[in-house]
Each structure stands twice: as C-alpha cells, then as structure tokens.
Design an enzyme around this catalytic site. Structure first.
Site, PDB file in Angstrom:
ATOM      1  N   SER A  11       0.747  -9.280   4.556  1.00 48.03           N
ATOM      2  CA  SER A  11       0.499  -8.963   3.151  1.00 48.03           C
ATOM      3  C   SER A  11       1.739  -8.294   2.577  1.00 48.03           C
ATOM      4  CB  SER A  11      -0.741  -8.070   3.052  1.00 48.03           C
ATOM      5  OG  SER A  11      -1.043  -7.782   1.727  1.00 48.03           O
ATOM      6  N   HIS A  38      -0.744 -12.889   1.776  1.00 45.87           N
ATOM      7  CA  HIS A  38      -1.439 -12.538   0.527  1.00 45.87           C
ATOM      8  C   HIS A  38      -0.485 -12.750  -0.628  1.00 45.87           C
ATOM      9  CE1 HIS A  38      -4.398  -9.563   2.666  1.00 45.87           C
ATOM     10  NE2 HIS A  38      -4.658 -10.832   2.923  1.00 45.87           N
ATOM     11  N   ASP A 129      -6.856  -6.426   6.268  1.00 50.83           N
ATOM     12  CA  ASP A 129      -7.209  -7.828   6.481  1.00 50.83           C
ATOM     13  C   ASP A 129      -6.597  -8.307   7.801  1.00 50.83           C
ATOM     14  OD1 ASP A 129      -8.254 -10.319   6.077  1.00 50.83           O
ATOM     15  OD2 ASP A 129      -6.751 -10.952   4.611  1.00 50.83           O
TER      16      ASP A 129
END
Lengths: 194, 280
Positions: A11, A38, A129
């Site tokens: 991310s 992401h 995540d």
C-alpha cells in the site's frame, strides 16, 4: 514444496518498493507474480509506469484471462482481483477494509486454489490489509515473506502480517527479489498439475 | 489445523456450496450455479458471518426454509458497489461516438442489464438529458434482486459520495453543475425524479430469462465478470439477440468480446472503453 504463484500486497510506499523488487526479478522468473498495490481511482497509468521498471511483461489482467508464468499481473484500479482454477476473475464487490483492490481478497483466493503452493509477500503499507490473507496462505502450507518493518517506508502492513501469522522470512526490501529468484530456481517448470 | 486438514475443509466447503446453489435454484428458481466460483464463495461466507452461521450446510437449512434469509443472500450476491459515471472516459466516449448515432433515431430503447443500485442508470439519464436525447429514450434498467431495484428506484445516495461523483461527472464531459441534479437532505441526496420518468426498473434474470425486446443500446458492464465462461457465452448470445442491427453494446473496461461466440458479429467503436456495434 513446489511453488506455483507469487502474490504480493502493498500500500503506502508500495510504488517505490515495487521499483526495487520488480527490476530485480530474474528475466527467466518461472512463476506468475500477481500484485495488489492499493491505488486511487485516478491511477490509469500505473501499469505503463511499472513496466518501465520491470523486465518481465507486466499487465492488468482482463476478466477470465489465463495466468501465465513469467508474467507480472497488476490488479486494476477499482476492482478486486481473484484467482480461480482457470484464470483471473474480477469483482466489484464492496471494498474490503476500505480497499478495492484488496490484498486479503487476492491472497485468500490464491490459497483456495493453489493451497500450499503459494508464496505470499507483504511489502510496505500503512494499514493491516493482507494480514488475514497471509495467515490463510500459511494455514494451507504456503510460504510467507514480509518486508522488514524496520526499514519499510510504512511499517503497518508488515507488522500486522507478522502479528497475524508465523512468517517464514522477514527480509530487507533489497533481499526480497533475490530470495524469490532462488525459490523459483529450485522449482524449474513446476505446474499446477504436478 | 494442519495444511492437509485445511485443504480437506476447503473441498468440503466447495461441495456444500454446490449443494446450496442447487437448492437455491430448485426451490426459488435463482440460478447461481454457473457463477464465477471465487467471488460467490466469498459472498456466501460473508453472508454466513453476518448471519452468525458456522457451516454452509447449516446456512442452506436457513436459506431453503426462510424466505427472508434467502432474500438477504440474494442481495448479498447481487450488489455491485459502483459509482456514478464509473470510468468517466466510458461516458465521454459514449457522448462522442454513440450520441451522434442515437440522434438519427426517432426513438431509442436502452437496456441497462444488471443495473444494481442504479448509480450508472442515473448517470446515463443525465448524459442523455444534456445531449437533448432523453425525451425520446426509454431506459430498461434490470436486475435480479427486488431489493436492489427498490434502492435504484429511490435514487437516494450518500452525500459523502458526491465529491467523487462530481469529479467523475466533469471528466465524463458534464455540461452543467452536478449539484443541479440532486437535492441534499441531511446525509443523503435524492436525484431529481425527472431523471427517471423514462426509466423502467424491472426484475430480469440474465441467467434464466430470455430476450424481452429489441434495443438500440445494451449496457452490461461488470456484470458478466461474475459468470463462468459457459454462462458468459450464453449471455453474449442473449445480448446479441436483443440488439437491433447496428445497435451499440457496452462492456466494463476489463471485459472483452474476444474469444466469445459473437466476437465476429461486432465492430469496435472504441477499444479502450469497450463499446461495440453489431454489424452482422
């Protein structure tokens, strides 16, 4: 254990991290590499950008596209990317943990299909995540690699992953691609059927 | 649990899911058997967590004996979370390449297949209004879930989403102020009812229902991604049969006509934005 696929989740800071990992993958890398970074909804050119840093062909897969070794696949913006028996599947289900694409969704579906033959890699990121997905990969007997939080641009995702499961290797960013190259070298020509 | 046990567990779960889908079809007529397995599995497990049920078999008991439980599953399986003017370039290209074609028709029938909660239907209504075409258009917006259609018909969306939608609207070639089209009320906005005067919301199941009209435009974006290849082929045939000659067909930007049985029957209007025209 013969590995058949590498899945990577990252991310915040991931773009810089991928620019370190992807160029260092061996040109004859024998497994498919599937990446969730992401990304905002306005990031149409991410693919072209990353291709400049990667010797392996890199693309956003279309729905139901077959998964081929030696290629890098980037999850398209605003879709979840899932692995199925005969290729990729996309979905516009709700974001998971505010993310679409979600690392957990990719990792969990990869473990479902490839079971113990998955290598999961978590790189820098500011959220959690991927932790649940990596734990699932581990539960099925796959291999878990995490970027060392000490040197990560953002340590949240690596730390959450390490807390969620017993990872196999915690490595500085620069050592991740060589580690994957070596894994792959030991497994020439492995395939799902074997 | 060992990796081997874990793997047995997955196999068992896959069998249970197949049984649940078979039951859902035979009892209620909703056929999810040819859906793409990874996503449907996620959604079923998600529903089970929400219903606090541990095994798919126990969930099947609930779904087959309780209509309300089944309806909740149906919503879970049919909601796509989309946005207004999703992929703005699609709408921009539609303005540039499809609108001129539609101008030549006295009336225009549009089928929006798998419209979910309606965001993209209102987007199209706004576009057609701005192009002066709305009055001669009828948009048939269909989905399998009654509950999803109820939401679509309401035209109420969260205020918090409007910033993103306004950005999309502008990139899609919007000609006015986006806020002209809705009225804010606390945390929500309601889109002006005039936008749906020519929209017919209706239940239709792409899997089990047939063609119901002939259309000049069919949009089926990010719907077939939930289907396996065999079902995709079936739906491609249904869409082909429902399009008039030279009708326009729009797909999601990661879908492709390539390798489908009807690929050779269309010309590309725009390859990036997946707009096609039936030519034979």
């Amino acid at each position: 254990m013969a590995f058949e696929i590498v899945v990577v989740g990252t991310s915040y800071g991931g773009l810089a991290a991928l620019q370190v990992v992807l160029p260092a993958l061996a040109p004859d890398f024998g497994l498919p590499v599937v990446v969730v970074q992401h990304r905002g909804k306005d990031t149409d050119n991410l693919c072209e950008f990353l291709q400049r840093h990667c010797a392996l062909p890199l693309a956003e897969p279309n729905d139901k596209e077959a998964i081929a070794p030696g290629r890098v696949y980037l999850a398209p913006r605003d879709y979840h990317l899932l692995i199925e028996r005969d290729g990729f599947a996309l979905s516009t289900e709700a974001p998971v943990g505010y993310a679409r694409p979600s690392v957990n969704v990719l990792f969990e579906s990869a473990a479902d299909i490839y079971q113990g033959h998955v290598v999961g890699v978590i790189l820098t990121g500011a959220n959690a995540d991927g932790a649940r997905g990596l734990a699932k990969i581990k539960a099925y007997g796959g291999l878990c690699v995490v970027e060392d939080p000490a040197g990560a641009e953002s340590r949240g995702m690596p730390q959450a992953a390490i807390a969620a499961t017993k990872v196999d290797a915690i490595l500085p960013l620069r050592e991740i691609a060589p580690f994957l190259n070596q894994l792959c070298q030991h497994e020439p020509g492995s395939s799902y059927a074997s | 649990m060992s990796a081997a046990l874990q793997s047995d567990q997955t196999q068992l779960e896959d069998i249970e899911i197949a049984l649940l889908l078979e039951g859902l079809y035979r009892v209620y007529g909703f056929d999810f058997r040819d859906y793409s397995p990874a996503s449907i599995k996620r959604r079923i497990l998600e529903r089970m967590r929400a219903e606090k049920i541990a095994t798919v078999s126990a969930y099947q008991d609930c779904v087959l004996h309780d209509d309300a439980c089944m309806e909740r599953l149906l919503v879970g399986l049919s909601v796509h979370v989309t946005s207004m003017f999703r992929d703005p370039s699609f709408y921009l290209t539609f303005r540039q390449k499809v609108v001129p074609i539609l101008r030549t028709y006295p009336t225009v029938r549009i089928w929006h297949a798998g419209c979910s909660t309606g965001e993209e239907v209102y987007s199209m209504a706004i576009l057609l209004q701005e192009e002066g075409l709305y009055r001669k258009c009828v948009i048939y917006a269909t989905d399998i879930s009654r509950e999803v259609l109820r939401k679509a018909r309401e035209g109420i969306f969260p205020l918090a989403a409007m910033q993103e939608y306004t950005g999309n609207y502008m990139k899609a070639g919007g000609k006015h102020e986006f806020s002209d089209y809705y009225t804010a009320h606390y945390d929500n906005v309601i889109f002006h009812p005039a936008l749906k005067t020519n929209v017919v919301f209706s239940e239709h199941n792409l899997v089990t229902d047939g063609s119901f009209n002939e259309f000049h435009v069919i949009l089926c974006r990010n719907v077939m991604i939930y289907f396996n290849k065999a079902l995709q082929e079936r739906v491609h045939n249904l869409i082909y049969d429902s399009l008039s000659m030279f009708g326009v067909f729009g797909l999601g930007n990661k879908e492709s006509l390539k390798f489908t049985p009807r690929a050779d029957f269309y010309d590309k209007l725009d390859s990036r934005d997946k707009l096609y025209r039936k030519v034979r």
